[in-house]
Design a protein around this motif. Structure first.
Motif, short mmCIF file in Angstrom:
data_model
loop_
_atom_site.label_atom_id
_atom_site.label_comp_id
_atom_site.label_asym_id
_atom_site.label_seq_id
_atom_site.Cartn_x
_atom_site.Cartn_y
_atom_site.Cartn_z
N ASP A 282 25.71 29.76 36.62
CA ASP A 282 26.40 28.18 36.71
C ASP A 282 27.71 28.34 35.87
O ASP A 282 28.65 28.13 36.29
CB ASP A 282 25.46 27.51 36.14
N ILE A 283 27.41 29.15 34.71
CA ILE A 283 28.62 29.35 33.77
C ILE A 283 29.53 30.06 34.44
O ILE A 283 30.81 29.77 34.10
CB ILE A 283 28.19 29.70 32.23
N GLU A 284 29.23 30.98 34.72
CA GLU A 284 30.29 32.05 35.50
C GLU A 284 30.93 31.33 36.61
O GLU A 284 32.14 31.42 36.88
CB GLU A 284 29.40 33.29 36.12
N SER A 285 30.10 30.64 37.30
CA SER A 285 30.95 29.88 38.63
C SER A 285 31.82 28.80 38.08
O SER A 285 33.09 28.75 38.72
CB SER A 285 29.56 29.16 39.74
N TYR A 286 31.34 28.22 36.96
CA TYR A 286 32.28 27.45 36.49
C TYR A 286 33.64 28.03 35.98
O TYR A 286 34.59 27.42 36.32
CB TYR A 286 31.59 26.42 35.15
N GLY A 287 33.26 28.92 35.33
CA GLY A 287 34.78 29.88 34.85
C GLY A 287 35.46 30.11 35.94
O GLY A 287 37.02 30.01 36.04
N ARG A 288 35.01 30.50 37.15
CA ARG A 288 35.84 30.99 38.62
C ARG A 288 36.44 29.74 38.81
O ARG A 288 37.60 29.76 39.30
CB ARG A 288 34.82 31.53 39.31
N ALA A 289 35.68 28.57 38.97
CA ALA A 289 36.29 27.34 39.51
C ALA A 289 37.36 27.00 38.51
O ALA A 289 38.44 26.12 38.97
CB ALA A 289 35.22 26.31 39.62
N TYR B 225 39.19 28.71 36.60
CA TYR B 225 40.08 29.94 36.03
C TYR B 225 41.56 29.64 35.37
O TYR B 225 41.97 29.77 34.35
CB TYR B 225 39.94 31.11 36.98
N GLU B 226 42.33 28.96 36.27
CA GLU B 226 43.53 28.45 36.12
C GLU B 226 43.86 27.72 34.77
O GLU B 226 44.57 27.97 34.02
CB GLU B 226 44.49 28.03 37.16
N TRP B 227 42.89 26.48 34.76
CA TRP B 227 42.94 25.99 33.46
C TRP B 227 42.38 26.70 32.25
O TRP B 227 43.17 26.55 31.16
CB TRP B 227 41.81 24.65 33.61
N LEU B 228 41.30 27.52 32.27
CA LEU B 228 41.03 28.12 31.14
C LEU B 228 42.07 29.30 30.76
O LEU B 228 41.89 29.65 29.32
CB LEU B 228 39.65 29.04 31.36
N LYS B 229 42.86 29.87 31.63
CA LYS B 229 43.80 30.84 31.19
C LYS B 229 44.81 30.15 30.23
O LYS B 229 45.54 30.74 29.41
CB LYS B 229 44.55 31.27 32.36
N LYS B 230 44.97 28.88 29.96
CA LYS B 230 45.80 28.13 29.14
C LYS B 230 45.58 28.30 27.64
O LYS B 230 46.01 28.30 26.90
CB LYS B 230 45.94 26.67 29.54
#
Length: 61
Positions: free
Chosen positions: A10-17, A19-24
Motif C-alpha cells: 500500500d505504501i509503495e502504491s501510494y508513493g507511485r500515485a 510521485y510528482e508531489w513527493l519529488k518536490k
C-alpha cells in the motif's frame, strides 16, 4: 500507517500515485522504492527510539 496504507505494498502504491508531489520534497533518483525495500528500511529502525521520540513530541504539544 501512512495515508490509509496498511501494508508495504500500500505504501509503495501510494508513493507511485503521489510521485510528482513527493519529488518536490524528496530526492528520488531511482523512483519510488519497492515494497521490499520499504520493509527492509523499516525493519532496521530502532522501534524503542522511535516510540520515545513520538512520546516526547506529544508532550511538546
Amino acid at each position: 500507517m501512512i495515508c490509509g496504507a496498511d501494508t508495504w505494498v500500500d505504501i509503495e502504491s501510494y508513493g507511485r500515485a503521489k510521485y510528482e508531489w513527493l519529488k518536490k520534497f524528496l530526492e528520488l533518483p531511482n523512483g519510488i522504492p519497492t515494497h521490499d525495500t520499504i520493509a527492509r528500511v523499516f525493519s532496521r529502525l530502532n522501534r524503542r527510539a522511535i516510540s520515545e521520540m513520538f512520546f516526547e513530541l506529544g508532550s511538546i504539544y
